[in-house]
Design a protein around this motif. Structure first.
Motif, PDB file in Angstrom:
ATOM      1  N   ASP A 107       0.831  -1.199   0.000  1.00 33.99           N
ATOM      2  CA  ASP A 107       0.000   0.000   0.000  1.00 33.99           C
ATOM      3  C   ASP A 107       0.868   1.252   0.000  1.00 33.99           C
ATOM      4  O   ASP A 107       0.450   2.309   0.466  1.00 33.99           O
ATOM      5  CB  ASP A 107      -0.984  -0.006   1.184  1.00 33.99           C
ATOM      6  N   VAL A 108       2.071   1.126  -0.528  1.00 33.44           N
ATOM      7  CA  VAL A 108       2.935   2.299  -0.640  1.00 33.44           C
ATOM      8  C   VAL A 108       2.395   3.177  -1.771  1.00 33.44           C
ATOM      9  O   VAL A 108       2.160   2.692  -2.880  1.00 33.44           O
ATOM     10  CB  VAL A 108       4.400   1.912  -0.931  1.00 33.44           C
ATOM     11  N   HIS A 109       2.197   4.435  -1.471  1.00 36.71           N
ATOM     12  CA  HIS A 109       1.622   5.322  -2.483  1.00 36.71           C
ATOM     13  C   HIS A 109       2.590   5.482  -3.668  1.00 36.71           C
ATOM     14  O   HIS A 109       3.800   5.594  -3.463  1.00 36.71           O
ATOM     15  CB  HIS A 109       1.329   6.688  -1.856  1.00 36.71           C
ATOM     16  N   HIS A 153       3.453   7.880  -5.482  1.00 39.94           N
ATOM     17  CA  HIS A 153       4.351   9.029  -5.369  1.00 39.94           C
ATOM     18  C   HIS A 153       5.558   8.704  -4.522  1.00 39.94           C
ATOM     19  O   HIS A 153       6.683   9.110  -4.812  1.00 39.94           O
ATOM     20  CB  HIS A 153       3.617  10.198  -4.711  1.00 39.94           C
ATOM     21  N   ASP A 154       5.304   7.976  -3.442  1.00 37.96           N
ATOM     22  CA  ASP A 154       6.407   7.624  -2.549  1.00 37.96           C
ATOM     23  C   ASP A 154       7.310   6.570  -3.206  1.00 37.96           C
ATOM     24  O   ASP A 154       8.528   6.618  -3.061  1.00 37.96           O
ATOM     25  CB  ASP A 154       5.850   7.134  -1.207  1.00 37.96           C
ATOM     26  N   GLN A 162       9.430   8.430  -5.670  1.00 36.78           N
ATOM     27  CA  GLN A 162      10.417   9.282  -4.992  1.00 36.78           C
ATOM     28  C   GLN A 162      11.630   8.456  -4.554  1.00 36.78           C
ATOM     29  O   GLN A 162      12.770   8.874  -4.734  1.00 36.78           O
ATOM     30  CB  GLN A 162       9.782   9.914  -3.751  1.00 36.78           C
ATOM     31  N   VAL A 163      11.382   7.280  -4.002  1.00 35.46           N
ATOM     32  CA  VAL A 163      12.485   6.417  -3.563  1.00 35.46           C
ATOM     33  C   VAL A 163      13.268   5.916  -4.775  1.00 35.46           C
ATOM     34  O   VAL A 163      14.507   5.928  -4.791  1.00 35.46           O
ATOM     35  CB  VAL A 163      11.949   5.233  -2.725  1.00 35.46           C
ATOM     36  N   GLY A 209       1.239   8.643 -10.992  1.00 37.41           N
ATOM     37  CA  GLY A 209       0.106   9.528 -11.203  1.00 37.41           C
ATOM     38  C   GLY A 209      -1.053   8.797 -11.837  1.00 37.41           C
ATOM     39  O   GLY A 209      -1.100   7.567 -11.826  1.00 37.41           O
ATOM     40  N   GLY A 260      -6.120   5.727  -7.024  1.00 36.39           N
ATOM     41  CA  GLY A 260      -5.976   7.130  -7.374  1.00 36.39           C
ATOM     42  C   GLY A 260      -4.834   7.338  -8.344  1.00 36.39           C
ATOM     43  O   GLY A 260      -4.806   8.297  -9.114  1.00 36.39           O
ATOM     44  N   PHE A 297       8.790   2.075   4.023  1.00 36.61           N
ATOM     45  CA  PHE A 297       7.359   2.139   4.360  1.00 36.61           C
ATOM     46  C   PHE A 297       6.860   0.837   4.974  1.00 36.61           C
ATOM     47  O   PHE A 297       5.697   0.499   4.863  1.00 36.61           O
ATOM     48  CB  PHE A 297       6.544   2.519   3.127  1.00 36.61           C
TER      49      PHE A 297
END
Lengths: 411, 162
Positions: free
Chosen positions: A345-347, A349-350, A353-354, A365, A379, A409
């Protein structure tokens, strides 16, 4: 394996030699835009340095050379997609403009109350919003082909959906799911119901051998920057008799035969749809891009991507099991190299980023496909997408970098 | 080089794991506002209930998004409950000033201690929110951090109280 493309292909792409955050770049966002080979960059630089002049006017030598450079590129593009004639190749800014051209010109002349346009739930906004705009203006219905749970078109009720439809709009390959859609079948069904078929081929033409005549489409759009070419140049292909019958889109120079105080006469196709000074250097760049891809061989490009997609799906599944889901069809042969991932469930975006800290470029996105995102119940996704210059080391780097996202995460 | 540890501070991850004031409030008396980040699809729903004394009585957060947008919303909710609206608006300005890429790039660190936008950092303690300072080094994520704050302002503007 993927030995059919030259192993040193990365060397053709200058950008791929740079580093990001102190690490070699791992570029996995070609569905957004591809990198450009030196051949394309050189062609554009040489054009500006030695030929630059406006086209289709001026009797002097370099004006003639500029016109020939542009029209030569048009012929190369026509050969690349097996168009019946170079006159069927209309240069646009991108696929978005190509679809807006059809919606505005053909749609404005042919759609009204009681009519319907049928699109799919996996369309990019570029093949949705122009129809929303025209539907509000012209009063026709916008109808949707639903999806199956594994991300394919659900064509069970196609005949019923086609009732009253004048145009079907469909992506040839989903920019989110990678799904390759049955374009020939849709073309036959559409034509049987008296409708035309518009194909968004933004993700298809760069990756598979394309024969517009065999596909059976009526309109087909693709864009240069996703196929090794520059930004700012796209193509609308359409059958000549359709283009001949359509009213102009934008008005101005180049698209006219004659202008009087009481009206104008439009130019012949394709110039009728190319108002104003075109992006000549970009057209030259696109011509160089299709020559580059033809040199690689589109059969081999496709073969390379199928085997690399298979490797990616296998690697991610072995490393992450059920923690990582790749949306869309599971069989590499049924899809392109677009991997929209949900990692625990890591978004997204995150995740991205990593990955960025490891030099790994993926897109996070909604990928301009919000109706599809709602259908998937997410989303956003983190999307890795492949092209000619990617190899197994890029997939390994992606898989390694994902591990840190998992650690950061973890709870 | 901006490391991930600048971005993903422990306190931020704690708010992401255990978001404060998640839920809904009855409308009315509360006011509801929705905010979207069109780039990434994140959405946040902010409920605020402002009492007749112009104090934030209750706040609740809904929606979904990344660790930055969700932790920022959680810290915001924790930071505004029980505070007068005027003070909340000053906090919004203080937070947005911290998130301003320009003051960092042009003014440097000293700018942070100025009364930029008429706020006094001693008066306006950002507390846990300081953990979001690192976001400025990742400009793409600033919109994630400010989403709930902009939505809060919308909600406050919709309250019947001046």
């Amino acid at each position: 394996m993927s030995a059919s493309l030259p192993p040193a292909i990365k060397d053709d792409f200058p950008l791929l030699s740079r580093s990001v955050h102190g690490r070699p770049i791992v570029y996995l966002d070609s569905a957004a835009t591809s990198q450009k080979p030196r051949a394309v960059l050189d062609a554009m630089a040489v054009y500006y340095a030695t030929v630059n002049a406006n086209v289709h006017r001026g009797a002097y030598e370099i004006a003639a050379q500029a016109t020939e450079a542009m029209e030569g590129a048009r012929r190369a593009v026509a050969r690349f997609v097996n168009a019946a004639s170079a006159n069927e190749i209309v240069f646009t800014k991108n696929v978005t403009e190509a679809i807006n051209l059809v919606a505005r010109s053909w749609g404005g002349a042919n759609l009204g109350p009681g009519d319907a346009v049928l699109v799919t739930e996996m369309e990019h906004h570029a093949n949705i919003v122009p129809w929303h705009i025209m539907a509000a203006e012209r009063g026709f219905e916008l109808r949707w082909i639903p999806l199956t749970p594994d991300g394919r078109l659900d064509l069970e009720n196609l005949d019923r959906l086609l009732d009253g439809v004048k145009l079907v709009g469909c992506t040839a390959m989903s920019n989110v799911l990678g799904t390759l859609n049955p374009i020939r079948r849709l073309a036959d069904a559409a034509h049987g119901a008296g409708a035309l078929l518009l194909v968004d081929a933004a993700q298809y033409v760069p990756h598979l051998p394309t024969d517009v005549q065999a596909l059976g489409a009526d309109f087909l759009g693709f864009t240069g920057h996703k196929m090794c070419g520059p930004t700012g140049i796209g193509v609308l292909w359409a059958r000549a008799e359709l283009l001949d019958a359509m009213p102009p889109f934008l008005g101005g120079g180049e698209m006219i035969l004659d202008v009087r105080k009481d009206g104008f006469l439009p130019n012949e196709i394709p110039h009728k749809f190319e108002a104003g000074t075109p992006p000549i250097a970009e057209i030259v760049g696109l011509g160089a891009a299709v020559e580059y891809l033809s040199g690689l061989g589109m059969d081999r490009v496709r073969e390379h991507e199928v085997s690399l997609t298979a490797y990616a799906l296998r690697t991610l599944s072995e490393r992450y099991g059920d923690d990582l889901v790749v949306h869309g069809p599971p069989e590499p042969a049924a899809r392109g190299g677009v991997l929209s991932m949900a990692y625990r469930d890591v978004h997204p975006h995150d995740v991205s980023q990593v990955l960025d800290q490891h030099g790994v470029c993926v897109r996070a996105g909604h990928h301009c496909a919000k109706p599809l995102m709602r259908q998937l119940g997410v989303g956003a996704t983190a999307r890795a997408s492949l092209y000619v210059y990617n190899d197994e080391s890029d997939i390994d780097a992606l898989a390694d970098a994902l591990a840190e996202a998992g650690e950061l995460f973890a709870w | 080089m901006s490391g991930l540890e600048d971005l993903y501070r422990e306190i931020l991850l704690d708010h992401y794991r255990n978001p404060r004031h998640r839920g809904e409030l009855e409308v009315p008396p509360a006011v509801r506002a929705e905010g979207f980040n069109p780039l990434c699809g994140d959405e946040v729903i902010v409920y605020v209930d402002v009492g007749a004394d112009d104090v934030v009585q209750a706040v609740a957060i809904g929606g979904q998004g990344c660790s930055i947008s969700q932790s920022s919303a959680s810290m915001m909710a924790a930071g505004i409950r029980g505070r007068p609206v005027a003070e909340v608006r000053r906090l919004v300005r203080a937070f947005k000033s911290m998130m301003s890429i320009h003051s960092h790039e042009i003014g440097g660190e000293a700018e942070d201690d100025d009364e930029g936008g008429g706020l006094d950092p001693d008066d306006m303690k950002l507390g846990d929110l300081e953990a979001l300072r690192g976001v400025v080094k990742f400009p793409v994520r600033i919109k994630c951090a400010t989403l709930s704050w902009n939505t809060l302002v919308q909600a406050l503007d919709e309250t019947a109280h001046p």
